[in-house]
Enzyme design. Structure first.
Site, PDB file in Angstrom:
ATOM      1  CE1 TYR A  51      36.452   4.776 -62.026  1.00 50.78           C
ATOM      2  CE2 TYR A  51      35.461   3.229 -62.895  1.00 50.78           C
ATOM      3  CZ  TYR A  51      35.372   4.576 -63.177  1.00 50.78           C
ATOM      4  OH  TYR A  51      34.949   4.780 -64.089  1.00 50.78           O
ATOM      5  CE1 TYR A 103      37.808   5.405 -66.209  1.00 51.31           C
ATOM      6  CE2 TYR A 103      38.338   7.286 -66.735  1.00 51.31           C
ATOM      7  CZ  TYR A 103      37.560   6.512 -66.149  1.00 51.31           C
ATOM      8  OH  TYR A 103      36.553   6.868 -65.026  1.00 51.31           O
ATOM      9  CG  HIS A 127      36.744  14.636 -64.490  1.00 52.51           C
ATOM     10  ND1 HIS A 127      36.893  14.033 -62.983  1.00 52.51           N
ATOM     11  CD2 HIS A 127      36.690  15.625 -64.327  1.00 52.51           C
ATOM     12  CE1 HIS A 127      35.282  14.589 -63.014  1.00 52.51           C
ATOM     13  NE2 HIS A 127      35.701  15.670 -63.656  1.00 52.51           N
ATOM     14  N   PRO A 137      29.640  -1.097 -67.225  1.00 47.26           N
ATOM     15  CG  PRO A 137      28.979   0.030 -65.841  1.00 47.26           C
ATOM     16  CD  PRO A 137      28.551  -1.249 -66.577  1.00 47.26           C
ATOM     17  CE  LYS A 191      38.405   2.774 -72.488  1.00 46.75           C
ATOM     18  NZ  LYS A 191      38.058   3.726 -71.851  1.00 46.75           N
TER      19      LYS A 191
HETATM   20  P1  FAD Z   1      21.828   3.110 -77.646  1.00 46.82           P
HETATM   21  O1  FAD Z   1      22.602   4.653 -77.103  1.00 46.82           O
HETATM   22  O2  FAD Z   1      20.990   2.199 -77.127  1.00 46.82           O
HETATM   23  O3  FAD Z   1      21.202   3.768 -78.759  1.00 46.82           O
HETATM   24  C1  FAD Z   1      20.289   3.225 -79.796  1.00 46.82           C
HETATM   25  C2  FAD Z   1      19.056   3.762 -80.314  1.00 46.82           C
HETATM   26  O4  FAD Z   1      18.196   3.021 -80.786  1.00 46.82           O
HETATM   27  C3  FAD Z   1      17.638   4.332 -79.242  1.00 46.82           C
HETATM   28  O5  FAD Z   1      17.400   5.109 -79.250  1.00 46.82           O
HETATM   29  C4  FAD Z   1      17.038   3.615 -79.177  1.00 46.82           C
HETATM   30  O6  FAD Z   1      15.632   3.875 -78.535  1.00 46.82           O
HETATM   31  C5  FAD Z   1      16.753   3.321 -80.992  1.00 46.82           C
HETATM   32  N1  FAD Z   1      16.140   1.686 -80.916  1.00 46.82           N
HETATM   33  C6  FAD Z   1      16.464   0.607 -80.678  1.00 46.82           C
HETATM   34  N2  FAD Z   1      15.051  -0.147 -81.052  1.00 46.82           N
HETATM   35  C7  FAD Z   1      14.795   0.401 -82.324  1.00 46.82           C
HETATM   36  C8  FAD Z   1      14.253   0.023 -82.528  1.00 46.82           C
HETATM   37  N3  FAD Z   1      13.495  -1.332 -83.454  1.00 46.82           N
HETATM   38  N4  FAD Z   1      13.956   1.020 -84.352  1.00 46.82           N
HETATM   39  C9  FAD Z   1      14.624   2.072 -84.324  1.00 46.82           C
HETATM   40  N5  FAD Z   1      15.381   2.819 -83.593  1.00 46.82           N
HETATM   41  C10 FAD Z   1      15.479   2.033 -82.340  1.00 46.82           C
HETATM   42  N6  FAD Z   1      29.609   4.501 -71.942  1.00 46.82           N
HETATM   43  C11 FAD Z   1      30.278   4.539 -72.106  1.00 46.82           C
HETATM   44  O7  FAD Z   1      31.342   5.677 -72.667  1.00 46.82           O
HETATM   45  N7  FAD Z   1      31.241   5.713 -70.358  1.00 46.82           N
HETATM   46  C12 FAD Z   1      29.871   5.275 -69.774  1.00 46.82           C
HETATM   47  O8  FAD Z   1      30.806   6.368 -68.452  1.00 46.82           O
HETATM   48  C13 FAD Z   1      28.985   4.972 -69.874  1.00 46.82           C
HETATM   49  N8  FAD Z   1      28.494   4.429 -68.742  1.00 46.82           N
HETATM   50  C14 FAD Z   1      27.567   4.283 -68.496  1.00 46.82           C
HETATM   51  C15 FAD Z   1      26.660   4.294 -67.315  1.00 46.82           C
HETATM   52  C16 FAD Z   1      25.324   3.600 -67.988  1.00 46.82           C
HETATM   53  C17 FAD Z   1      24.280   3.749 -66.321  1.00 46.82           C
HETATM   54  C18 FAD Z   1      24.647   2.345 -69.052  1.00 46.82           C
HETATM   55  C19 FAD Z   1      23.434   1.748 -68.787  1.00 46.82           C
HETATM   56  C20 FAD Z   1      25.543   3.003 -69.596  1.00 46.82           C
HETATM   57  C21 FAD Z   1      26.753   3.264 -69.830  1.00 46.82           C
HETATM   58  N9  FAD Z   1      27.445   3.620 -71.139  1.00 46.82           N
HETATM   59  C22 FAD Z   1      28.439   4.032 -71.227  1.00 46.82           C
HETATM   60  C23 FAD Z   1      27.133   2.475 -71.918  1.00 46.82           C
HETATM   61  C24 FAD Z   1      26.538   3.765 -72.990  1.00 46.82           C
HETATM   62  O9  FAD Z   1      25.304   4.573 -72.679  1.00 46.82           O
HETATM   63  C25 FAD Z   1      26.544   2.792 -74.565  1.00 46.82           C
HETATM   64  O10 FAD Z   1      27.143   1.898 -75.027  1.00 46.82           O
HETATM   65  C26 FAD Z   1      25.283   3.660 -75.920  1.00 46.82           C
HETATM   66  O11 FAD Z   1      24.560   4.269 -74.748  1.00 46.82           O
HETATM   67  C27 FAD Z   1      25.946   3.291 -76.812  1.00 46.82           C
HETATM   68  O12 FAD Z   1      25.251   4.011 -77.684  1.00 46.82           O
HETATM   69  P2  FAD Z   1      24.627   3.274 -78.672  1.00 46.82           P
HETATM   70  O13 FAD Z   1      24.639   4.866 -79.874  1.00 46.82           O
HETATM   71  O14 FAD Z   1      25.407   2.155 -79.625  1.00 46.82           O
HETATM   72  O15 FAD Z   1      23.574   2.909 -78.584  1.00 46.82           O
HETATM   73  C1  PHB Z   2      28.427   8.372 -65.078  1.00 46.07           C
HETATM   74  O1  PHB Z   2      28.991   9.093 -64.922  1.00 46.07           O
HETATM   75  O2  PHB Z   2      27.804   7.605 -65.382  1.00 46.07           O
HETATM   76  C2  PHB Z   2      30.157   6.658 -65.339  1.00 46.07           C
HETATM   77  C3  PHB Z   2      31.645   7.043 -65.335  1.00 46.07           C
HETATM   78  C4  PHB Z   2      32.085   6.202 -65.111  1.00 46.07           C
HETATM   79  C5  PHB Z   2      31.609   5.124 -64.859  1.00 46.07           C
HETATM   80  C6  PHB Z   2      30.861   4.535 -65.132  1.00 46.07           C
HETATM   81  C7  PHB Z   2      29.362   5.866 -65.390  1.00 46.07           C
HETATM   82  O3  PHB Z   2      32.650   3.756 -65.510  1.00 46.07           O
END
Ligand code: FAD
Ligand code: PHB
Length: 391
Positions: free
Chosen positions: A201, A385, A72, A293, A297
């Site tokens: 947005y 962004y 995009h 979100p 980021k």
């Molecule tokens: P996580 O993905 O949370 O991974 C952590 C892992 O550790 C999990 O698999 C979990 O099961 C495991 N775990 C937890 N506790 C334990 C334990 N005690 N022992 C062993 N394993 C464990 N970010 C963006 O950049 N762009 C977006 O568009 C965006 N949209 C989002 C939309 C939504 C609805 C949400 C909820 C989040 C969004 N985010 C977005 C944020 C993004 O999803 C997170 O920042 C990202 O998943 C972080 O990755 P991580 O590996 O740090 O943690």
């Molecule tokens: C998504 O597609 O899940 C999404 C897109 C933009 C955002 C957050 C989530 O800012």
């Protein structure tokens, strides 16, 4: 069991760190408390920054993303019933974002780790970290009914916001910064064609709305809601009527509607834990920081953290160099706080706050008017962004 780097959590941070270390000849074991099927099916982020995309391609895990992800070049800001395009590529010297679901990134990384002989222990229970103040840290866990201990040289806490690693740092050795927002997002997946070529947005007096996408057949959309609400209160017709109201434009635009196959409510918070290191334990991703979100980021910050961390760990394990490990927290936190500010700014500009203060709403509209008419202000949005360059 013994390895060089013990990694807790198979999210984007943990899996990518393991893969980056492997490419440098460093061994790691990833301990994940959920099953492979569960982590590969959890619907979360969708927007990948240019730097994230470039990195995934460079390390050989970008093939499917290149084929199936959607590039995009702009986003739309919609307010007062009108859309205004922010031309991301024009404002950033050609950069773009890619819409490719986080669980697809997870699938690609798991496949790459397993194909390279990587060790991911799924369904590892009762994970705990020990000895992080000394030189022989370890991780204890249960697997297949047995108690196990993994001896390591370094530990990476990549276990997300609700994980166990952050709290292994003594409270007196960490400072936490938190802001909880008085609203959440109601997220849906719907079987419908895209309503728009780019993300929308939307600022509206009924609350924020976001139109995103997953594929030509599947769309992801969000509505600002009460964070304590229950999805059971939202039959499909109520959801669509709310989207129609918030997204309406003066020229009669309406979203494509279809069956809703998933609904969930997401709490919104900003959070940072400093520093990201205690002894031999290093936090990365959501384990250390959360952004609302609105700026897309979270996943991208997790990627940026482990890029810095993998280099620092490699320098230490290969050459005995401490300097990059010593700098890790400071280096990563610079980007974290920039993203915290950007995500807070986008959130504050676009959401309704309780009480519907008319003064605040006029300020939001003034800011939106400025962002969509001033090239320098639009550039600020665009460069954040698509993602500032990785250090
Ligand atoms: P996580 O993905 O949370 O991974 C952590 C892992 O550790 C999990 O698999 C979990 O099961 C495991 N775990 C937890 N506790 C334990 C334990 N005690 N022992 C062993 N394993 C464990 N970010 C963006 O950049 N762009 C977006 O568009 C965006 N949209 C989002 C939309 C939504 C609805 C949400 C909820 C989040 C969004 N985010 C977005 C944020 C993004 O999803 C997170 O920042 C990202 O998943 C972080 O990755 P991580 O590996 O740090 O943690
Ligand atoms: C998504 O597609 O899940 C999404 C897109 C933009 C955002 C957050 C989530 O800012």
């Amino acid at each position: 069991m013994r390895t060089q780097v013990g990694i807790v959590g198979a999210g984007p941070a943990g899996l990518l760190l393991s893969h980056l270390l492997h490419r440098e000849g460093i061994e790691s074991v990833v301990l994940e408390n959920r099953s492979r099927a569960a982590i590969e099916a959890t619907i979360r982020a969708g927007v990948l920054e240019q730097g994230t995309v470039d990195l995934l391609k460079a390390i050989g895990v970008g093939g499917r993303m290149e084929r199936e992800g959607a590039v995009h070049h702009g986003i739309e800001l919609r307010f007062d019933g009108r859309g205004h395009r922010i031309d991301l590529s024009d404002l950033t010297g050609g950069k773009a974002i890619t819409v490719y679901a986080q669980h697809e990134v997870i699938k690609d990384l798991v496949a790459a780790r397993l194909a390279a002989g990587g060790n991911i222990v799924f369904e590892a229970g009762d994970v705990s970290v020990h000895g992080i103040d000394g030189t022989t840290p370890s991780i204890r866990f249960r697997h297949d009914g047995e108690s196990e201990e993994l001896a390591c040289e370094l530990i990476a806490g990549c276990d997300g916001f609700h994980g166990v690693c952050r709290s292994a740092i003594p409270q007196s050795a960490r400072t936490e910064f938190t802001r909880v927002y008085p609203f959440g997002w109601f997220g849906i997946l719907t079987q419908a064609p895209p309503s728009s070529r780019e993300l929308i947005y939307t600022h509206h007096s009924r609350g924020f709305a976001l139109v995103s996408t997953r594929s030509p057949e599947l769309q992801r959309m969000y509505l600002q809601c009460d964070p304590h609400d229950d999805v059971a209160n939202w039959p499909d017709e109520r959801i669509w009527s709310e989207f129609r109201a918030r997204l309406a434009t003066h020229d009669g635009w309406a979203p494509h509607e279809g069956p809703i196959i998933q609904k969930n409510i997401i709490a919104m918070r900003s959070f940072v834990c400093e520093p990201l290191r205690h002894g031999r334990l290093f936090l990365a991703g959501d384990a250390a920081h959360i952004v609302p979100p609105t700026g897309a980021k979270g996943l991208n910050l997790a990627v940026a953290d482990v890029r810095v961390l993998s280099r620092a760990m490699t320098a230490f394990l290969r050459e005995g160099r401490h300097d990059l490990l010593d700098e890790y927290s400071q280096t990563a936190l610079r980007r974290v706080w920039r993203a915290e500010h950007f995500s807070w700014w986008m959130t504050t500009m676009l959401h309704q706050f309780p009480g519907n203060d008319p003064f605040q709403e006029r300020l939001q509209l003034a800011e939106l008017g400025y962002v969509t008419t001033s090239r320098p202000k639009a550039t600020t949005l665009a460069e954040n962004y698509v993602g500032l360059p990785l250090e």
